[in-house]
Scaffold this motif. Structure first.
Motif, PDB file in Angstrom:
ATOM      1  N   MET A   1       0.852  -1.195   0.000  1.00 46.73           N
ATOM      2  CA  MET A   1       0.000   0.000   0.000  1.00 46.73           C
ATOM      3  C   MET A   1       0.886   1.242   0.000  1.00 46.73           C
ATOM      4  SD  MET A   1      -3.115   0.921   2.598  1.00 46.73           S
ATOM      5  CE  MET A   1      -4.066  -0.507   2.105  1.00 46.73           C
ATOM      6  N   LYS A   2       0.568   2.192  -0.851  1.00 39.59           N
ATOM      7  CA  LYS A   2       1.397   3.384  -1.002  1.00 39.59           C
ATOM      8  C   LYS A   2       1.294   4.308   0.209  1.00 39.59           C
ATOM      9  CE  LYS A   2       1.030   3.590  -6.059  1.00 39.59           C
ATOM     10  NZ  LYS A   2       0.532   4.376  -7.191  1.00 39.59           N
ATOM     11  N   PRO A   3       2.322   5.170   0.421  1.00 38.01           N
ATOM     12  CA  PRO A   3       2.265   6.145   1.510  1.00 38.01           C
ATOM     13  C   PRO A   3       1.058   7.063   1.444  1.00 38.01           C
ATOM     14  CG  PRO A   3       4.483   6.011   0.610  1.00 38.01           C
ATOM     15  CD  PRO A   3       3.608   5.190  -0.282  1.00 38.01           C
ATOM     16  N   ALA A   4       0.477   7.244   0.241  1.00 39.21           N
ATOM     17  CA  ALA A   4      -0.704   8.108   0.102  1.00 39.21           C
ATOM     18  C   ALA A   4      -1.847   7.631   0.985  1.00 39.21           C
ATOM     19  CB  ALA A   4      -1.160   8.147  -1.355  1.00 39.21           C
ATOM     20  N   ALA A   5      -1.850   6.311   1.285  1.00 37.94           N
ATOM     21  CA  ALA A   5      -2.909   5.782   2.135  1.00 37.94           C
ATOM     22  C   ALA A   5      -2.850   6.399   3.519  1.00 37.94           C
ATOM     23  CB  ALA A   5      -2.781   4.264   2.231  1.00 37.94           C
ATOM     24  N   VAL A   6      -1.638   6.638   4.010  1.00 36.59           N
ATOM     25  CA  VAL A   6      -1.466   7.209   5.339  1.00 36.59           C
ATOM     26  C   VAL A   6      -1.709   8.708   5.319  1.00 36.59           C
ATOM     27  CG1 VAL A   6       0.177   7.570   7.211  1.00 36.59           C
ATOM     28  CG2 VAL A   6       0.177   5.406   5.954  1.00 36.59           C
ATOM     29  N   VAL A   7      -1.222   9.368   4.277  1.00 37.37           N
ATOM     30  CA  VAL A   7      -1.304  10.832   4.201  1.00 37.37           C
ATOM     31  C   VAL A   7      -2.721  11.300   3.891  1.00 37.37           C
ATOM     32  CG1 VAL A   7      -0.495  12.870   2.962  1.00 37.37           C
ATOM     33  CG2 VAL A   7       1.105  11.017   3.503  1.00 37.37           C
ATOM     34  N   ASP A   8      -3.363  10.671   2.931  1.00 31.10           N
ATOM     35  CA  ASP A   8      -4.632  11.180   2.400  1.00 31.10           C
ATOM     36  C   ASP A   8      -5.877  10.498   2.953  1.00 31.10           C
ATOM     37  OD1 ASP A   8      -3.460  13.085   0.780  1.00 31.10           O
ATOM     38  OD2 ASP A   8      -3.216  11.723  -0.899  1.00 31.10           O
ATOM     39  N   PHE A   9      -5.748   9.286   3.499  1.00 30.48           N
ATOM     40  CA  PHE A   9      -6.921   8.529   3.902  1.00 30.48           C
ATOM     41  C   PHE A   9      -6.751   7.928   5.294  1.00 30.48           C
ATOM     42  CE2 PHE A   9      -6.648   8.293  -0.744  1.00 30.48           C
ATOM     43  CZ  PHE A   9      -7.889   8.815  -1.092  1.00 30.48           C
ATOM     44  N   ALA A  10      -7.857   7.481   5.850  1.00 27.03           N
ATOM     45  CA  ALA A  10      -7.847   6.891   7.190  1.00 27.03           C
ATOM     46  C   ALA A  10      -7.963   5.374   7.137  1.00 27.03           C
ATOM     47  CB  ALA A  10      -8.982   7.480   8.021  1.00 27.03           C
ATOM     48  N   LEU A  11      -7.512   4.765   6.059  1.00 25.16           N
ATOM     49  CA  LEU A  11      -7.585   3.316   5.928  1.00 25.16           C
ATOM     50  C   LEU A  11      -6.800   2.624   7.035  1.00 25.16           C
ATOM     51  CD1 LEU A  11      -7.146   2.664   2.092  1.00 25.16           C
ATOM     52  CD2 LEU A  11      -9.103   1.972   3.491  1.00 25.16           C
ATOM     53  N   ARG A  12      -7.368   1.550   7.550  1.00 28.33           N
ATOM     54  CA  ARG A  12      -6.703   0.793   8.603  1.00 28.33           C
ATOM     55  C   ARG A  12      -5.442   0.126   8.065  1.00 28.33           C
ATOM     56  NH1 ARG A  12      -7.691  -4.446   9.839  1.00 28.33           N
ATOM     57  NH2 ARG A  12      -9.785  -4.429   8.902  1.00 28.33           N
ATOM     58  N   GLU A  13      -4.377   0.160   8.858  1.00 28.48           N
ATOM     59  CA  GLU A  13      -3.117  -0.450   8.450  1.00 28.48           C
ATOM     60  C   GLU A  13      -3.302  -1.956   8.284  1.00 28.48           C
ATOM     61  OE1 GLU A  13       1.561  -0.716   9.943  1.00 28.48           O
ATOM     62  OE2 GLU A  13       0.079   0.401  11.115  1.00 28.48           O
ATOM     63  N   GLY A  14      -2.730  -2.503   7.225  1.00 27.42           N
ATOM     64  CA  GLY A  14      -2.824  -3.932   6.964  1.00 27.42           C
ATOM     65  C   GLY A  14      -3.983  -4.331   6.082  1.00 27.42           C
ATOM     66  N   LEU A  15      -4.855  -3.364   5.781  1.00 32.97           N
ATOM     67  CA  LEU A  15      -6.011  -3.652   4.938  1.00 32.97           C
ATOM     68  C   LEU A  15      -5.659  -3.394   3.474  1.00 32.97           C
ATOM     69  CD1 LEU A  15      -9.098  -4.382   5.362  1.00 32.97           C
ATOM     70  CD2 LEU A  15      -9.518  -1.940   5.028  1.00 32.97           C
ATOM     71  N   THR A  16      -6.019  -4.326   2.591  1.00 30.06           N
ATOM     72  CA  THR A  16      -5.853  -4.129   1.152  1.00 30.06           C
ATOM     73  C   THR A  16      -7.214  -3.783   0.576  1.00 30.06           C
ATOM     74  OG1 THR A  16      -4.030  -5.721   1.069  1.00 30.06           O
ATOM     75  CG2 THR A  16      -5.113  -5.180  -1.005  1.00 30.06           C
ATOM     76  N   GLN A  17      -7.365  -2.552   0.124  1.00 35.03           N
ATOM     77  CA  GLN A  17      -8.664  -2.027  -0.299  1.00 35.03           C
ATOM     78  C   GLN A  17      -8.756  -1.950  -1.816  1.00 35.03           C
ATOM     79  OE1 GLN A  17     -11.647  -1.607   0.041  1.00 35.03           O
ATOM     80  NE2 GLN A  17     -12.349   0.453   0.470  1.00 35.03           N
ATOM     81  N   PHE A  18      -9.582  -2.828  -2.383  1.00 40.28           N
ATOM     82  CA  PHE A  18      -9.890  -2.775  -3.813  1.00 40.28           C
ATOM     83  C   PHE A  18     -11.370  -2.511  -4.044  1.00 40.28           C
ATOM     84  CE2 PHE A  18      -5.928  -5.336  -4.641  1.00 40.28           C
ATOM     85  CZ  PHE A  18      -5.344  -4.431  -5.513  1.00 40.28           C
ATOM     86  N   ASN A  19     -12.109  -2.170  -2.979  1.00 43.64           N
ATOM     87  CA  ASN A  19     -13.558  -1.987  -3.119  1.00 43.64           C
ATOM     88  C   ASN A  19     -13.934  -0.508  -3.114  1.00 43.64           C
ATOM     89  OD1 ASN A  19     -16.164  -2.955  -3.483  1.00 43.64           O
ATOM     90  ND2 ASN A  19     -16.593  -3.004  -1.292  1.00 43.64           N
ATOM     91  N   HIS A  20     -13.059   0.321  -3.633  1.00 41.37           N
ATOM     92  CA  HIS A  20     -13.307   1.759  -3.673  1.00 41.37           C
ATOM     93  C   HIS A  20     -14.611   2.095  -4.405  1.00 41.37           C
ATOM     94  CE1 HIS A  20     -11.911   5.974  -3.546  1.00 41.37           C
ATOM     95  NE2 HIS A  20     -12.584   6.089  -4.671  1.00 41.37           N
ATOM     96  N   ALA A  21     -14.947   1.309  -5.412  1.00 41.12           N
ATOM     97  CA  ALA A  21     -16.092   1.643  -6.265  1.00 41.12           C
ATOM     98  C   ALA A  21     -17.439   1.433  -5.589  1.00 41.12           C
ATOM     99  CB  ALA A  21     -16.032   0.827  -7.557  1.00 41.12           C
ATOM    100  N   SER A  22     -17.471   0.740  -4.467  1.00 41.81           N
ATOM    101  CA  SER A  22     -18.756   0.545  -3.795  1.00 41.81           C
ATOM    102  C   SER A  22     -19.197   1.798  -3.038  1.00 41.81           C
ATOM    103  CB  SER A  22     -18.680  -0.636  -2.816  1.00 41.81           C
ATOM    104  OG  SER A  22     -18.763  -1.857  -3.509  1.00 41.81           O
TER     105      SER A  22
END
Length: 374
Positions: A1-22
């Motif tokens: 997961m790119k650093p943008a996940a930490v800077v721009d979003f509140a995604l939980r660490e360790g989660l692989t998110q491919f369901n953005h479109a829902s």
């Protein structure tokens, strides 16, 4: 997961998110702006939720129209794609002589809404089976010709279908329904921030969709675009239902939270930064990488290359069930949409965003290979 996940979003660490479109994903920047706006509204709701709100929503609508490249005079923001669709479907003058055509790859609630409206009016409802994988526009038009005789009043299609992630040849479909004497209604839930929204080029009478799927805005926020001769009113009869102004007409569906709409310009501004820096092009390349990787382990594409959207892809997984795939992905902390297609086939859909990288694709591919090899 790119650093943008930490800077721009509140995604939980360790989660692989491919369901953005829902559901989309609100960025930290927009969430912060949303909190500021909520504090402002609560400081004097009598003023901020009165006539001032309509002016502010008109300004946000103009910003959205400019970003999408469409005439904001003919569009409005609304609660979500479902509410916009409900307004359109409730406004069309159906009767026992009417024919409504809906493709079987359309979003299930949209299909059901048209079916209910037709049943109430005694109109003819035709559900057309789309060949999946979709290999050509000619094959799609042949399916329509073969299953729909005679005149048509309305054709409901998606710019990008939801579960099958097919980028439809909307202009060709608009020409088809025009030749049948009818109007084209477009579900563009997966349009804004993903592909160009082109109502006039498509030949559409109405286009509805959401902003929160591909822009990083708060949810929910939708939009509705109409031709000048198409009179659509909100499904709920609220205080502004009779307004001649489209924005005002949809500005007060009863007491609601206007903050997601008021954050639209902030979300678009951040999205433009991602676009200018090339991050969204990187997402498209990553989707192509996932295409090849998943095909190599036995997944089948739902459409030929020309019908695949930039950052949303769907695959047919033969010989397995949706619950089996969900269990494997869930145990691996991978989020992707898994469900059944119109013919019962197991579908896997993924969306690539700026927080994804090739390691995420490898994790997903390994799990899909695991479940397909059982």
């Amino acid at each position: 997961m790119k650093p943008a996940a930490v800077v721009d979003f509140a995604l939980r660490e360790g989660l692989t998110q491919f369901n953005h479109a829902s559901y989309g994903l609100t960025s930290r920047r927009v969430a912060t702006e949303g909190e500021r706006l909520r504090q402002e509204l609560e400081s004097d709701p009598t003023v901020h939720l009165g006539s001032e709100l309509t002016r502010r929503l008109a300004a946000q609508t103009a910003s959205v129209g400019q970003a999408l490249g469409i005439d904001d005079v003919r569009m409005t923001l609304c609660t979500n794609a479902t509410s916009a669709a409900a307004a359109v479907i409730a406004s069309v003058p159906l009767n026992p002589n009417s024919t409504v055509v809906v493709l079987d790859v359309e979003y299930s609630s949209i299909r059901r809404a048209w079916e209910i409206a037709c049943a109430k009016a005694g109109a003819r409802f035709v559900l057309v089976a789309v060949p999946v994988p979709l290999e050509s526009t000619a094959a799609l038009l042949a399916a329509l010709d073969g299953q729909v005789p005679g005149q048509v009043d309305y054709l409901q299609v998606s710019a990008v279908t939801s579960s099958t992630a097919i980028r439809m040849p909307v202009s060709a479909l608009g020409a088809w329904v025009d030749q049948r004497g009818g109007r084209l209604i477009v579900d563009a839930a997966h349009g804004p921030g993903h592909i160009p929204v082109l109502p006039e080029l498509w030949g559409a009478s109405a286009v509805f969709g959401t902003l929160h799927k591909w822009f990083p805005t708060l949810r929910p926020v939708g939009f509705l675009w109409l031709t000048t001769e198409f009179d659509v009113r909100p499904a709920e009869v609220s205080l502004t239902w009779d307004s001649a102004d489209l924005v005002e007409r949809f500005s007060w569906p009863g007491t609601f939270d206007p903050v997601p709409r008021l954050c639209a310009a902030t979300a678009i501004g951040q999205w433009l930064e991602w676009q200018t820096s090339g991050l969204l092009d990187d997402c498209a390349e990553l989707a192509n990488t996932a295409d090849q990787a998943l095909a190599d382990v036995g997944a089948r594409h739902t459409a030929a290359t020309e019908f695949r959207p930039p950052r949303l892809r769907s695959f047919i997984l033969d010989g397995v069930t949706a619950p089996q795939v969900k269990d494997v992905l869930g145990a691996a902390e991978i989020r992707a949409w898994v469900g059944n297609g119109a013919s019962g086939e197991c579908l896997l859909r993924l969306a690539t965003h700026i927080y994804n990288d090739e390691n995420d694709v490898d994790r997903l591919t390994n799990r899909i290979q695991e479940v397909l090899s059982r």
